[in-house]
Write a protein that holds these residues in place. Structure first.
Motif, short mmCIF file in Angstrom:
data_model
loop_
_atom_site.label_atom_id
_atom_site.label_comp_id
_atom_site.label_asym_id
_atom_site.label_seq_id
_atom_site.Cartn_x
_atom_site.Cartn_y
_atom_site.Cartn_z
N ARG A 113 0.95 -1.24 0.04
CA ARG A 113 -0.03 -0.05 0.13
C ARG A 113 0.84 1.34 -0.11
O ARG A 113 0.52 2.18 -0.75
N ARG A 117 0.65 4.24 -2.78
CA ARG A 117 0.39 5.53 -2.50
C ARG A 117 1.35 6.46 -2.76
O ARG A 117 0.97 7.63 -3.29
N ASP A 119 3.28 8.30 -0.80
CA ASP A 119 3.76 9.38 0.13
C ASP A 119 4.89 9.41 0.22
O ASP A 119 5.99 8.62 0.10
N PRO A 122 5.65 9.18 4.72
CA PRO A 122 4.37 8.57 4.94
C PRO A 122 4.43 8.40 6.60
O PRO A 122 5.77 8.23 7.26
N ASP A 191 -1.18 8.43 7.54
CA ASP A 191 -1.51 8.04 6.32
C ASP A 191 -2.07 6.42 6.42
O ASP A 191 -2.80 6.21 5.36
N LEU A 192 -1.43 5.75 7.16
CA LEU A 192 -1.90 4.38 7.35
C LEU A 192 -1.72 3.95 8.79
O LEU A 192 -0.87 4.13 9.64
N GLY A 245 -7.87 10.24 2.68
CA GLY A 245 -7.48 9.15 1.77
C GLY A 245 -6.63 8.00 2.55
O GLY A 245 -6.15 7.09 2.00
N GLU A 247 -5.55 4.94 5.01
CA GLU A 247 -6.00 3.73 5.07
C GLU A 247 -5.78 2.83 6.30
O GLU A 247 -4.96 3.06 7.15
N ARG A 289 -10.73 2.21 3.95
CA ARG A 289 -10.09 3.41 3.61
C ARG A 289 -11.12 4.56 4.07
O ARG A 289 -12.30 4.35 4.20
#
Length: 291
Positions: A113, A117, A119, A122, A191-192, A245, A247, A289
């Motif tokens: 992921r 993504r 990023d 991240p 972000d995650l 956005g 996840e 998400r």
């Protein structure tokens, strides 16, 4: 007539393997080799070149003590103080959950992921970090990522920080004591979010192998009557902690997959993306998400 031959490495391994089989240990030969290699201070593979060697009495006594503990159900990882996870050697200790091979799928999914993504820098959260296994494995393979490793247990937090430092990641993996996100600054977003939460039902816990049930922390295993007590709280808290956005990846038991998918669908702000199966075809990671 009794066997009066010296207690060579091979004889020790053979006897111990048979003993572990009588105790219904899952991996009798492997466990015997790991414990003997620990006592002799060598790699397990090196034992095969030392079959005829007779270890000194002190080493045999130390090995005997470890064999007794393993026969009584103590996990090998606790006895040797470490466990390999995602090709990383991690310190473990009684009171903190031992990393499992199945959790490596969560790491692999997270890395996939992150790559997708793209990023630049991240920011991740690892909720229920334990030894820090997930956070450290992801950070090791995603050099731009920073991870806040969260655990409610101060012992786990200390161990995760120790493992992060051991692998040269103390500048990118930060373990902190918190019940989910309660003690993090309100503005902190990710972000995650990754988590291997407790997901064994209380009834199932009582029927687990004694090596797990009697020695590993129930705090990290017991997910309540439905196996989703902590997962439900995480799903409620995650939307406010994800960036736009962002996840969420959660490891689950295949037995609660349908329930977790339904809970994700009912959680305000979250969308179910996919449920990733392991190599055996079992549902293992739920992907959601924000949006």
């Amino acid at each position: 007539m009794p066997d009066a031959s010296p207690w060579s490495v091979l004889k020790l391994l053979t006897w111990t393997t048979d003993f572990f089989k009588s105790k219904e240990v899952d991996s009798p030969r492997l466990d015997a080799e790991v414990l003997l290699a620990e006592v002799l201070g060598c790699k397990r593979i090196e034992l095969y070149a030392r079959f005829e060697e007779v270890p000194p009495a002190a080493a045999r006594d130390a090995f005997k003590a470890l064999v007794k503990k393993r026969g009584d159900g103590e996990p090998v990882a606790y006895l040797v103080g470490r466990k390999e996870f995602y090709s990383l050697d991690l310190e473990v200790e009684p009171g903190v959950l031992i990393p499992r091979p199945e959790t490596e799928l969560l790491v692999l999914t997270a890395l996939d992921r992150l790559k997708a993504r793209g990023d630049a820098a991240p920011m991740l959260a690892d909720v229920g970090t334990g030894t820090g296994a997930i956070a450290i494995a992801v950070a090791k393979h995603a050099p731009a990522a920073k991870v806040v490793a969260i655990d409610v247990d101060p012992q786990a937090v200390a161990l995760a920080n120790k493992n992060a430092e051991r692998h040269g990641l103390a500048d990118r993996v930060f373990a902190t004591e918190s019940d989910l996100f309660a003690r993090l600054k309100a503005e902190r977003r990710f972000d995650l979010i990754l988590s291997n939460p407790p997901y064994v039902t209380t009834n199932e816990l009582m029927n687990l192998d004694p090596t797990v049930k009697d020695h590993e922390p129930h705090l990290a295993l017991d997910g309540g009557p439905e196996g989703t007590d902590v997962i439900e709280r995480l799903l409620a808290a995650a939307p406010d902690r994800l960036k736009e956005g962002g996840e969420l990846l959660v490891e689950i038991s295949p037995m609660i997959a349908a329930r977790v998918e339904r809970l994700v669908g009912e959680a305000p702000g979250l969308q179910h993306v996919a449920t990733i199966k392991d190599l055996a075809g079992h549902a293992r990671v739920v992907h959601a998400r924000l949006g």
